[in-house]
Design a protein around this motif. Structure first.
Motif: not given
Ligand code: CAO
Length: 576
Positions: A444, A452, A408, A522, A501-502
């Motif tokens: 971010f 969120l 990131l 992604s 990360g997911i």
């Protein structure tokens, strides 16, 4: 001459050691007899405790969180010099022994009002009729949670009298007749069914409107019968009261009467989702036309306070934003179908949980951004094979210090370089102007247990990758702990939403207005890439760039994404 009287908690029936959840007055306030002083809440219900005397509050003896019982002193009031209104003074004078008139048997404020000597039937002339609960469908033994009128009030046909609550929904039960309330037959907590008596009213002289003839019962009859009263008691005019006098003093034609059964059938608001607010706050919200379902409560147990309603109205006025249409409300300003109303419990076991505060706020913002910004998403890929090798090498070197470089942080650095090359991405629309920013604050998206949030890294152009990595992880930790300050979420120019990360291969991030673009990242994966002579495995990072098509053309977006991809593929280019 002034004298000081202690106002104590009256007999409140089964309510013992109940918690004070709102203090509605403060020192120096002028209070009238019957004015609510505090709201208390047991594990079953809440109620407001009224003053038995008019006067000026000299001291408040309880605070939110206190446990109180019958006899606890709530306030001290000074009488004599009291600046209470004439009406209050009259009420007080007519009730020297008012403590004895305090509601017995957990009588709610409205019921207490019923005993007020000031509350006498206004006019004679009509007949006294009993208004009872109409057909409310399958609902029986529903609890009375609000009493919306008191003795002496003039009510219109269709005006709400009480609010009842079943285990599925709440509804207001309207009057079938216009007139003056002479007696109230229910109190808070009572269980009522079809046919239960609610109150008695003296009709206004014979031409009262009944269920049978909602239209034929000349609307003028209701308005002519009581224009004066209507004008004198605006606060009692329920929003739904169809006869509310217009500016010219003429009553409008009453809308078609809806059966209360319909309300139960339609209401898809499970009990747990009902806004948690005291009757006075509900009334206040009704007067302002505020849907409490849209208001976030800041009180104990997320209870909505009067101030929350006020803040909500202020915010709505400041942003000019139309409140988001709640479930069951048609349109929301767009000519679209209303939200489908489904009784999910019909199909199986359900559990309803209120949305978190963050979800409610971010949801409203996302909704606005999605419907107001013409989004297009450009998908590309960056070859980060070398960059990932560098990242891992750096992390190995820094193993001892614990400093970790994240993908990131590299992406933020590369995005800043791309924003410098394509300034319209670092801009905001302001009417017909495009405001270009000469600073680079990058937001971010951070996933937190409550929803969120988007912390913002300020002046990202002036920071190195290691510093950016440190700051993002610190801000993400604060976000997860719910400790971000508003200033740490403001001033962003461009946002990044990293789901790397997911997982996932691409998605459409929603632009964070007033920004004009957002980058979705992604999960990187190895893929065979043709190098001119052969396929070789390369680590490819998916980049999904959503942009506001009013500001950015498709070609510009493709160039931005391709440029970004090139920077990530060869990070040395950032120095050029
Ligand atoms: N591809 C493959 N792996 C990645 C990756 C990517 N693009 N990005 C991160 N990873 C890896 C990391 O290297 C890390 O692995 P190691 O522990 O082995 O180093 C792991 O995934 C976890 O990374 P992370 O997500 O915790 O850290 P991050 O710096 O990449 O992200 C943050 C931080 C705050 C962005 C992230 O925690 C987060 O909240 N993401 C969700 C954002 C979100 O919800 N967006 C949706 C908004 S729209 O609804």
């Amino acid at each position: 001459m002034s004298n000081i009287t202690e106002i104590k908690v009256p007999d409140i029936g089964d309510f013992d050691e109940v918690e004070v959840i709102e203090v509605l007055v403060s020192e120096g306030d002028a209070v009238s007899a019957e004015q609510s002083l505090i709201t208390v809440e047991s594990d079953k219900a809440s109620m407001e405790i009224p003053s038995s005397q008019a006067g000026i509050v000299k001291s408040v003896k309880v605070k939110v969180g206190d446990k109180i019982s019958e006899g606890t002193v709530i306030i001290e009031v000074e009488q004599g010099d009291a600046k209470a209104s004439d009406k209050d003074a009259e009420t007080a004078a007519a009730a020297p022994e008012t403590e004895k008139q305090a509601p017995a048997d957990a009588a709610p404020p409205a019921a207490a009002g019923a005993e007020s000597p000031a509350a006498k039937p206004a006019e004679a002339g009509g007949e006294t009729v009993t208004i009872s609960v109409p057909d409310i469908g399958d609902a029986t033994d529903v609890e009375v949670i609000e009493i919306l009128v008191k003795v002496g009030d003039s009510v219109n046909a269709e005006q709400s009298l009480i609010t009842v609550e079943s285990d599925k929904a709440s509804m207001e039960v309207p009057s079938s007749q216009a007139g003056v309330v002479t007696a109230i037959k229910v109190k808070l907590g009572d269980k009522v069914s079809e046919g239960s008596d609610i109150l008695e009213i003296k009709t206004s002289g014979g031409s009262a409107q009944g269920d049978a003839k909602p239209e034929a019962a000349a609307p003028a009859a209701a308005s002519e019968a009581q224009p004066q009263e209507a004008a004198e008691q605006p606060a009692r005019q329920d929003n739904s009261a169809p006869q509310a006098a217009s500016a010219g003093g003429l009553a409008s034609v009453p809308p078609e009467r809806h059966s209360p059964t319909e309300a139960f059938a339609e209401a898809d608001v499970p009990l747990r989702n009902l806004p948690h607010a005291s009757p006075s706050v509900r009334k206040f919200a009704r007067e302002l036309g505020v849907d409490l379902k849209l208001v976030t409560g800041s009180g104990a147990k997320n209870r909505i306070t009067q101030d929350d309603v006020r803040q909500y109205v202020k915010r709505s006025l400041a942003t000019g934003a139309a409140p988001a249409a709640p479930a069951g409300v048609a349109g929301g300003g767009l000519n679209v179908l209303g939200w489908p109303k489904v009784d999910f419990a019909k199909f199986g076991e359900i559990e309803a949980r209120p949305l978190s505060r963050i979800k409610k706020i971010s949801g409203a913002n996302l909704h606005r951004n999605w419907v107001m910004i013409p989004h297009v998403t450009n998908n590309d890929q960056a070859d980060i094979t070398e960059l990932e090798a560098l990242r891992q090498a750096l992390n190995k070197e820094n193993q001892k210090s614990g400093a970790k470089v994240t993908m990131l942080a590299f992406i933020i650095k590369a995005v800043v370089a791309a924003l410098k090359k394509f300034p319209e991405f670092n801009a905001s629309l302001d009417g017909d102007n495009l405001v270009y920013k000469h600073y680079y604050h990058i937001g971010f998206a951070a996933d937190t247990p409550n929803g969120l949030v988007v912390p913002v890294i300020r002046d990202a152009d002036k920071k190195g990758v290691m510093e950016l990595a440190k700051e993002t992880s610190e801000l993400a930790a604060l976000a997860r702990d719910g400790k971000l300050s508003p200033s740490q979420m403001q001033g962003g120019c461009f946002s990044i939403s990293s789901l790397g990360g997911i997982g996932g291969t691409s998605f459409t991030p929603i632009i964070n207005a007033p920004e004009v673009a957002i980058l979705g990242v992604s999960r990187s994966a190895h893929a065979p890439v043709w190098n001119g002579t052969a396929f070789e495995p390369r680590l490819m990072l998916p980049l999904s760039l959503s942009y506001d098509h009013r500001v950015i053309d498709g070609a510009a977006a493709a160039r931005f994404n391709a440029y970004l991809s090139g920077l990530l593929a060869d990070f040395r280019r950032i120095a050029l």
